[in-house]
Design an enzyme around this catalytic site. Structure first.
Site, PDB file in Angstrom:
ATOM      1  N   GLU A  55      22.837  39.308 -21.142  1.00 56.84           N
ATOM      2  CA  GLU A  55      24.337  39.211 -20.396  1.00 56.84           C
ATOM      3  C   GLU A  55      25.771  38.849 -21.115  1.00 56.84           C
ATOM      4  OE1 GLU A  55      24.306  38.926 -16.548  1.00 56.84           O
ATOM      5  OE2 GLU A  55      22.045  40.841 -16.137  1.00 56.84           O
ATOM      6  N   HIS A  81      26.398  43.255 -12.723  1.00 58.82           N
ATOM      7  CA  HIS A  81      25.355  42.089 -11.794  1.00 58.82           C
ATOM      8  C   HIS A  81      26.215  41.814 -11.004  1.00 58.82           C
ATOM      9  CE1 HIS A  81      23.042  38.348 -12.534  1.00 58.82           C
ATOM     10  NE2 HIS A  81      22.540  38.860 -11.207  1.00 58.82           N
ATOM     11  N   ARG A  88      16.653  39.641 -12.558  1.00 58.37           N
ATOM     12  CA  ARG A  88      17.453  39.461 -14.152  1.00 58.37           C
ATOM     13  C   ARG A  88      16.598  40.248 -14.881  1.00 58.37           C
ATOM     14  NH1 ARG A  88      20.129  36.707 -11.173  1.00 58.37           N
ATOM     15  NH2 ARG A  88      20.479  33.940 -11.008  1.00 58.37           N
TER      16      ARG A  88
END
Ligand code: DGY
Length: 325
Positions: free
Chosen positions: A268, A285, A239
């Site tokens: 993000e 991602h 993360r």
């Protein structure tokens, strides 16, 4: 009998839709872009089930807007987007998708590791630029991967899949985790335990596989970059907020470390502009993004929903105490 109503904030994949449609009346968000929050809050009002992505915050706001909700099924193993305590308080079951994405994610962490070590992205840009003048002895020289030391931070399923792949590269594997693995696991994966400081000082490549928790937020900060080797690389597929991006940019600028390869970011989809440099490989991602794995994740979320509606406990329940029965 009326089927329970479910909102899926994504169109999902056909096999997952088939699982859901047998048992539920599903409203899908069919558009390619993510649904605006107001749309989700409006559509979830009369729903008993929610299938959502990690981009959707399942928090008090959403739960307030969804008085009939019984389950929030995340299509992701990480569930930092879900306020599990808030779900539990309201008797809403929360689920995730562990296990099915371990190898795919580890494959991609390796892809990033290799790409940054061997300067693949720079090489690709040169090869397609039309400016490549031909072979040269010192052109885009990178660093060897084989025979180096791989440091794994977070030795759960994905961290272990990462370790398993290292033996083909004759690497030494060291790991750190809040809980030390059993002697059998260490032996099988030929992995040695280190505390965080020792791992930072010893590893040539550090691959991060921890969940985002209060204690892992900002774990890679200025002080920890100081402890890494100047020749080391950081790989992150966990993360974004586990890494303090401003500190990483500063460490790269001051050449405290040699490079980084990142699949996840603090905010993000914003990518810190200081990360757009040749010794950083960036990906949006996508570590678990193989068709096979993403389909399995969607199916697992769908199974979690229908299992609850059939009166059983979903396999991947995060808060068994929330079950209303
Ligand atoms: C997850 O599952 O948590 C990933 O970040 C997306 O695959």
């Amino acid at each position: 009998m009326a089927k329970p109503k479910v909102l899926a904030t994504h169109r999902l994949f056909e096999p997952a839709r088939r699982i859901l449609q047998k048992h539920c009346e599903v409203e899908y968000w069919e558009k390619p872009e993510r649904p605006p929050r107001e749309e989700v809050l409006r559509r979830v009002k009369d729903k008993e089930g929610l299938v959502c992505l990690l981009t959707e915050k399942v928090n008090d706001d959403l739960l307030e807007a969804a008085p009939k909700l019984r389950i929030a099924a995340n299509v992701a193993v990480g569930f930092d987007n879900i306020d599990v305590a808030a779900c539990t308080k309201r008797g809403v079951v929360a689920t995730n998708t562990p296990g099915v994405l371990d190898d795919t994610t580890a494959d991609f962490a390796w892809t990033l590791l290799m790409a940054v070590a061997r300067r693949l992205v720079e090489g690709d840009a040169l090869a397609r630029s039309g400016n490549w003048k031909g072979w040269d002895l010192d052109q885009l020289v990178g660093t060897d991967v084989w025979g180096k030391t791989l440091g794994i931070v977070g030795f759960g399923r994905i961290g272990r899949a990462m370790a398993r792949r290292a033996s083909g590269f004759q690497m030494k594997v060291i790991y750190t985790d809040a809980v030390r693995a059993s002697a059998e696991v260490e032996k099988e994966l030929r992995a040695e335990y280190r505390d965080m400081n020792a791992l930072l000082a010893e590893a040539d490549f550090i691959s991060v596989h921890t969940p985002l928790l209060p204690e892992t937020r900002g774990l890679f900060n200025a002080a920890n970059f100081e402890k890494m080797k100047r020749t080391a690389f950081l790989i992150n597929t966990s993360r974004g907020p586990v890494v303090d991006e401003a500190a990483l940019v500063a460490a790269l600028e001051k050449r405290k470390i040699s490079g980084a390869a990142l699949d996840v970011f603090e905010k993000e989809p914003i990518v810190h502009p200081g990360l757009r440099r040749p010794n950083v490989v960036l990906a949006p991602h996508i570590a678990s993004a193989s068709l096979e794995t993403r389909t399995k994740m969607a199916c697992m979320a769908a199974e979690n929903v229908i299992t609850l509606f059939e009166g059983r406990q979903p396999a991947n329940i995060l808060n068994p105490e929330a079950r209303k029965g």
